[in-house]
Design a protein around this motif. Sequence first.
Motif, mmCIF file in Angstrom:
data_model
loop_
_atom_site.group_PDB
_atom_site.id
_atom_site.type_symbol
_atom_site.label_atom_id
_atom_site.label_comp_id
_atom_site.label_asym_id
_atom_site.label_seq_id
_atom_site.Cartn_x
_atom_site.Cartn_y
_atom_site.Cartn_z
ATOM 1 N N GLN A 115 84.422 -54.579 -26.172
ATOM 2 C CA GLN A 115 83.586 -53.692 -25.364
ATOM 3 C C GLN A 115 84.139 -52.269 -25.383
ATOM 4 N N GLU A 116 85.452 -52.138 -25.286
ATOM 5 C CA GLU A 116 86.095 -50.819 -25.332
ATOM 6 C C GLU A 116 85.833 -50.160 -26.678
ATOM 7 N N LYS A 117 85.948 -50.913 -27.759
ATOM 8 C CA LYS A 117 85.688 -50.376 -29.092
ATOM 9 C C LYS A 117 84.234 -49.912 -29.199
ATOM 10 N N PHE A 118 83.308 -50.691 -28.670
ATOM 11 C CA PHE A 118 81.891 -50.329 -28.653
ATOM 12 C C PHE A 118 81.703 -48.999 -27.919
ATOM 13 N N ALA A 119 82.296 -48.890 -26.736
ATOM 14 C CA ALA A 119 82.172 -47.669 -25.939
ATOM 15 C C ALA A 119 82.768 -46.470 -26.663
ATOM 16 N N GLN A 120 83.920 -46.655 -27.291
ATOM 17 C CA GLN A 120 84.546 -45.564 -28.026
ATOM 18 C C GLN A 120 83.700 -45.128 -29.222
ATOM 19 N N CYS A 121 83.126 -46.082 -29.918
ATOM 20 C CA CYS A 121 82.282 -45.743 -31.068
ATOM 21 C C CYS A 121 81.068 -44.925 -30.631
ATOM 22 N N VAL A 122 80.487 -45.299 -29.505
ATOM 23 C CA VAL A 122 79.320 -44.577 -28.993
ATOM 24 C C VAL A 122 79.727 -43.181 -28.518
ATOM 25 N N ALA A 123 80.778 -43.105 -27.700
ATOM 26 C CA ALA A 123 81.162 -41.840 -27.074
ATOM 27 C C ALA A 123 81.905 -40.899 -28.008
ATOM 28 N N LEU A 124 82.847 -41.415 -28.760
ATOM 29 C CA LEU A 124 83.720 -40.561 -29.563
ATOM 30 C C LEU A 124 83.208 -40.331 -30.982
ATOM 31 N N GLU A 125 82.551 -41.342 -31.543
ATOM 32 C CA GLU A 125 82.088 -41.253 -32.928
ATOM 33 C C GLU A 125 80.600 -40.924 -33.023
ATOM 34 N N ASN A 126 79.933 -40.852 -31.866
ATOM 35 C CA ASN A 126 78.492 -40.596 -31.812
ATOM 36 C C ASN A 126 77.692 -41.581 -32.654
ATOM 37 N N MET A 127 78.135 -42.827 -32.676
ATOM 38 C CA MET A 127 77.415 -43.874 -33.403
ATOM 39 C C MET A 127 76.207 -44.336 -32.597
ATOM 40 N N THR A 128 75.216 -44.861 -33.301
ATOM 41 C CA THR A 128 74.117 -45.519 -32.608
ATOM 42 C C THR A 128 74.658 -46.788 -31.985
ATOM 43 N N TYR A 129 73.928 -47.329 -31.027
ATOM 44 C CA TYR A 129 74.368 -48.573 -30.405
ATOM 45 C C TYR A 129 74.493 -49.682 -31.441
ATOM 46 N N THR A 130 73.557 -49.726 -32.364
ATOM 47 C CA THR A 130 73.578 -50.757 -33.400
ATOM 48 C C THR A 130 74.809 -50.628 -34.283
ATOM 49 N N ASP A 131 75.095 -49.416 -34.737
ATOM 50 C CA ASP A 131 76.274 -49.205 -35.581
ATOM 51 C C ASP A 131 77.563 -49.488 -34.821
ATOM 52 N N ALA A 132 77.595 -49.096 -33.557
ATOM 53 C CA ALA A 132 78.773 -49.358 -32.732
ATOM 54 C C ALA A 132 78.982 -50.857 -32.560
ATOM 55 N N TYR A 133 77.899 -51.587 -32.373
ATOM 56 C CA TYR A 133 78.007 -53.048 -32.240
ATOM 57 C C TYR A 133 78.557 -53.651 -33.523
ATOM 58 N N LYS A 134 78.026 -53.210 -34.657
ATOM 59 C CA LYS A 134 78.476 -53.737 -35.947
ATOM 60 C C LYS A 134 79.956 -53.425 -36.186
ATOM 61 N N THR A 135 80.433 -52.312 -35.692
ATOM 62 C CA THR A 135 81.833 -51.934 -35.850
ATOM 63 C C THR A 135 82.743 -52.747 -34.921
ATOM 64 N N ALA A 136 82.308 -52.962 -33.696
ATOM 65 C CA ALA A 136 83.148 -53.615 -32.699
ATOM 66 C C ALA A 136 83.108 -55.147 -32.760
ATOM 67 N N TYR A 137 82.007 -55.679 -33.220
ATOM 68 C CA TYR A 137 81.825 -57.136 -33.215
ATOM 69 C C TYR A 137 81.602 -57.645 -34.635
ATOM 70 N N ASN A 138 81.818 -58.928 -34.832
ATOM 71 C CA ASN A 138 81.564 -59.553 -36.119
ATOM 72 C C ASN A 138 80.071 -59.845 -36.217
ATOM 73 N N ALA A 139 79.348 -58.980 -36.899
ATOM 74 C CA ALA A 139 77.896 -59.108 -36.974
ATOM 75 C C ALA A 139 77.407 -59.322 -38.405
ATOM 76 N N GLU A 140 78.313 -59.714 -39.288
ATOM 77 C CA GLU A 140 77.957 -59.876 -40.701
ATOM 78 C C GLU A 140 76.802 -60.831 -40.923
ATOM 79 N N ASN A 141 76.809 -61.947 -40.241
ATOM 80 C CA ASN A 141 75.799 -62.978 -40.464
ATOM 81 C C ASN A 141 74.651 -62.917 -39.468
#
Length: 71
Positions: free
Chosen positions: A6-32
């Motif tokens: 969750q912290e990684k998701f929040a950081q990706c959104v706030a610090l990296e200006n990622m979309t929620y979808t991209d932040a989710y893919k970065t923070a969680y295992n969403a390959e499949n």
Amino acid sequence: MLTAKQEKFAQCVALENMTYTDAYKTAYNAENMADKTVNEKACILAKDGKIKARVEELRAEIAKDKIMSAQ
């Protein structure tokens, strides 16, 4: 307290200006996962009060740092 993912998701959104979808893919295992599922889960996370508060907190820190640098 947020989980590490969750912290990684929040950081990706706030610090990296990622979309929620991209932040989710970065923070969680969403390959499949289907794109629709990733979008839904990212939206649920983005609406979570604790995560929203953390994103706002991180963005406030960025804004404060920018103001301090400008001065």
